[in-house]
Structure formats: structure tokens, C-alpha cells
Design a protein around this motif. Structure first.
Motif, PDB file in Angstrom:
ATOM      1  N   GLY A 164      -4.794  15.844  15.832  1.00  0.00           N
ATOM      2  CA  GLY A 164      -5.205  14.968  14.747  1.00  0.00           C
ATOM      3  C   GLY A 164      -4.173  14.713  13.680  1.00  0.00           C
ATOM      4  N   GLY A 165      -2.924  14.971  13.926  1.00  0.00           N
ATOM      5  CA  GLY A 165      -1.896  14.687  12.932  1.00  0.00           C
ATOM      6  C   GLY A 165      -1.617  13.206  12.836  1.00  0.00           C
ATOM      7  N   GLY A 166      -1.079  12.786  11.724  1.00  0.00           N
ATOM      8  CA  GLY A 166      -0.730  11.386  11.560  1.00  0.00           C
ATOM      9  C   GLY A 166      -0.948  10.925  10.138  1.00  0.00           C
ATOM     10  N   HIS A 167      -0.805   9.633   9.944  1.00  0.00           N
ATOM     11  CA  HIS A 167      -0.900   9.049   8.608  1.00  0.00           C
ATOM     12  C   HIS A 167      -1.449   7.633   8.751  1.00  0.00           C
ATOM     13  N   SER A 168      -2.302   7.255   7.820  1.00  0.00           N
ATOM     14  CA  SER A 168      -2.857   5.914   7.839  1.00  0.00           C
ATOM     15  C   SER A 168      -2.879   5.369   6.413  1.00  0.00           C
ATOM     16  N   THR A 169      -2.407   4.146   6.241  1.00  0.00           N
ATOM     17  CA  THR A 169      -2.424   3.507   4.925  1.00  0.00           C
ATOM     18  C   THR A 169      -2.540   2.008   5.102  1.00  0.00           C
ATOM     19  N   GLN A 170      -2.906   1.332   4.026  1.00  0.00           N
ATOM     20  CA  GLN A 170      -2.986  -0.122   4.035  1.00  0.00           C
ATOM     21  C   GLN A 170      -2.170  -0.682   2.883  1.00  0.00           C
ATOM     22  N   TYR A 171      -1.500  -1.783   3.142  1.00  0.00           N
ATOM     23  CA  TYR A 171      -0.721  -2.479   2.125  1.00  0.00           C
ATOM     24  C   TYR A 171      -1.393  -3.817   1.848  1.00  0.00           C
ATOM     25  N   ARG A 172      -1.453  -4.173   0.584  1.00  0.00           N
ATOM     26  CA  ARG A 172      -1.989  -5.472   0.187  1.00  0.00           C
ATOM     27  C   ARG A 172      -0.827  -6.339  -0.277  1.00  0.00           C
ATOM     28  N   VAL A 173      -0.624  -7.453   0.420  1.00  0.00           N
ATOM     29  CA  VAL A 173       0.475  -8.363   0.127  1.00  0.00           C
ATOM     30  C   VAL A 173      -0.120  -9.685  -0.355  1.00  0.00           C
ATOM     31  N   PRO A 174       0.302 -10.171  -1.523  1.00  0.00           N
ATOM     32  CA  PRO A 174      -0.253 -11.433  -2.031  1.00  0.00           C
ATOM     33  C   PRO A 174       0.002 -12.599  -1.074  1.00  0.00           C
ATOM     34  N   ARG A 175      -1.002 -13.453  -0.917  1.00  0.00           N
ATOM     35  CA  ARG A 175      -0.854 -14.641  -0.069  1.00  0.00           C
ATOM     36  C   ARG A 175      -0.038 -15.726  -0.773  1.00  0.00           C
ATOM     37  N   ASP A 176      -0.043 -15.730  -2.101  1.00  0.00           N
ATOM     38  CA  ASP A 176       0.697 -16.734  -2.872  1.00  0.00           C
ATOM     39  C   ASP A 176       2.189 -16.381  -2.854  1.00  0.00           C
ATOM     40  N   PRO A 177       3.049 -17.296  -2.396  1.00  0.00           N
ATOM     41  CA  PRO A 177       4.479 -16.990  -2.317  1.00  0.00           C
ATOM     42  C   PRO A 177       5.103 -16.624  -3.668  1.00  0.00           C
ATOM     43  N   GLN A 178       4.646 -17.254  -4.748  1.00  0.00           N
ATOM     44  CA  GLN A 178       5.199 -16.947  -6.067  1.00  0.00           C
ATOM     45  C   GLN A 178       4.803 -15.538  -6.519  1.00  0.00           C
ATOM     46  N   ASP A 179       3.568 -15.153  -6.271  1.00  0.00           N
ATOM     47  CA  ASP A 179       3.131 -13.782  -6.597  1.00  0.00           C
ATOM     48  C   ASP A 179       3.922 -12.763  -5.785  1.00  0.00           C
ATOM     49  N   TYR A 180       4.163 -13.093  -4.524  1.00  0.00           N
ATOM     50  CA  TYR A 180       4.934 -12.196  -3.658  1.00  0.00           C
ATOM     51  C   TYR A 180       6.362 -12.039  -4.195  1.00  0.00           C
ATOM     52  N   ALA A 181       6.979 -13.155  -4.610  1.00  0.00           N
ATOM     53  CA  ALA A 181       8.349 -13.101  -5.126  1.00  0.00           C
ATOM     54  C   ALA A 181       8.418 -12.279  -6.412  1.00  0.00           C
ATOM     55  N   ARG A 182       7.369 -12.333  -7.235  1.00  0.00           N
ATOM     56  CA  ARG A 182       7.369 -11.581  -8.491  1.00  0.00           C
ATOM     57  C   ARG A 182       7.392 -10.068  -8.262  1.00  0.00           C
ATOM     58  N   LEU A 183       6.954  -9.628  -7.105  1.00  0.00           N
ATOM     59  CA  LEU A 183       6.980  -8.191  -6.806  1.00  0.00           C
ATOM     60  C   LEU A 183       8.398  -7.624  -6.792  1.00  0.00           C
ATOM     61  N   PHE A 184       9.382  -8.482  -6.561  1.00  0.00           N
ATOM     62  CA  PHE A 184      10.771  -8.043  -6.424  1.00  0.00           C
ATOM     63  C   PHE A 184      11.563  -8.154  -7.723  1.00  0.00           C
ATOM     64  N   ILE A 185      10.929  -8.658  -8.763  1.00  0.00           N
ATOM     65  CA  ILE A 185      11.598  -8.784 -10.060  1.00  0.00           C
ATOM     66  C   ILE A 185      11.366  -7.506 -10.865  1.00  0.00           C
ATOM     67  N   PRO A 186      12.425  -6.892 -11.369  1.00  0.00           N
ATOM     68  CA  PRO A 186      12.236  -5.666 -12.178  1.00  0.00           C
ATOM     69  C   PRO A 186      11.310  -5.926 -13.371  1.00  0.00           C
ATOM     70  N   LYS A 187      10.545  -4.922 -13.759  1.00  0.00           N
ATOM     71  CA  LYS A 187       9.562  -5.059 -14.831  1.00  0.00           C
ATOM     72  C   LYS A 187      10.189  -5.405 -16.183  1.00  0.00           C
ATOM     73  N   ASP A 188      11.436  -5.009 -16.423  1.00  0.00           N
ATOM     74  CA  ASP A 188      12.064  -5.264 -17.722  1.00  0.00           C
ATOM     75  C   ASP A 188      12.697  -6.657 -17.814  1.00  0.00           C
ATOM     76  N   LYS A 189      12.601  -7.463 -16.761  1.00  0.00           N
ATOM     77  CA  LYS A 189      13.121  -8.837 -16.767  1.00  0.00           C
ATOM     78  C   LYS A 189      11.980  -9.818 -16.983  1.00  0.00           C
ATOM     79  N   SER A 190      12.293 -10.940 -17.633  1.00  0.00           N
ATOM     80  CA  SER A 190      11.246 -11.940 -17.863  1.00  0.00           C
ATOM     81  C   SER A 190      11.372 -13.078 -16.864  1.00  0.00           C
TER      82      SER A 190
END
Length: 82
Positions: free
Chosen positions: A56-82
Motif C-alpha cells: 500500500g505504499g505510494g502517494h496521491s495528490t490533485q493539482y488545480r490549474v486555472p482554465r483561463d490562460p491569463q490566470d495561469y500566466a499570473r501563477l508564474f509572476i513573483p508576488k512582489d511584482k505588479s
């Protein structure tokens, strides 16, 4: 010497078949337009599971990725940048 020639010919045939299949797959993707996913609201849910079997060893997880391309791109911008 004859068996070596046969092996070389067999390897060449395998490479030709693999190359033709790759070309066919790329052409099919272009014709059907099946690459990527449709943008929209909400999230894509990606299930990433690993089970080593046995006791029974192993690992299971789920990732939620935004469907909106702009929201997805914002994930890669550092938090201290505007």
C-alpha cells in the motif's frame, strides 16, 4: 556476417516505422486540433497518483490549474511584482 546484416536491416525498418508513425500522429493532431484544452472559467483538475504496489505504499495528490490562460500566466509572476 549475414546475421549482422539482417539485424541492421531490422533496426532500420523499426526506425522507419517509428518515424512514419510520429509523422502521422503530428498530422492527426493538426487536422483535429486536439492539442491543449479550451479556455474558460474554473479549473482543470489533474490527478497525480503513484502507487508502489505491495503493502500500500505510494502517494496521491490533485493539482488545480486555472482554465483561463491569463490566470495561469499570473501563477508564474513573483508576488512582489505588479
Amino acid at each position: 556476417m549475414g546475421s549482422l546484416t539482417g539485424i541492421v536491416i531490422l533496426c532500420a525498418l523499426i526506425l522507419v516505422v517509428a518515424g512514419l508513425r510520429a509523422v502521422q500522429a503530428v498530422r492527426d493532431d493538426r487536422e483535429r486540433g486536439t492539442r491543449g484544452s479550451e479556455p474558460g472559467k474554473g479549473f482543470h483538475v489533474i490527478d497525480a497518483s503513484y502507487h508502489s504496489g505491495g503493502s500500500g505504499g505510494g502517494h496521491s495528490t490533485q493539482y488545480r490549474v486555472p482554465r483561463d490562460p491569463q490566470d495561469y500566466a499570473r501563477l508564474f509572476i513573483p508576488k512582489d511584482k505588479s
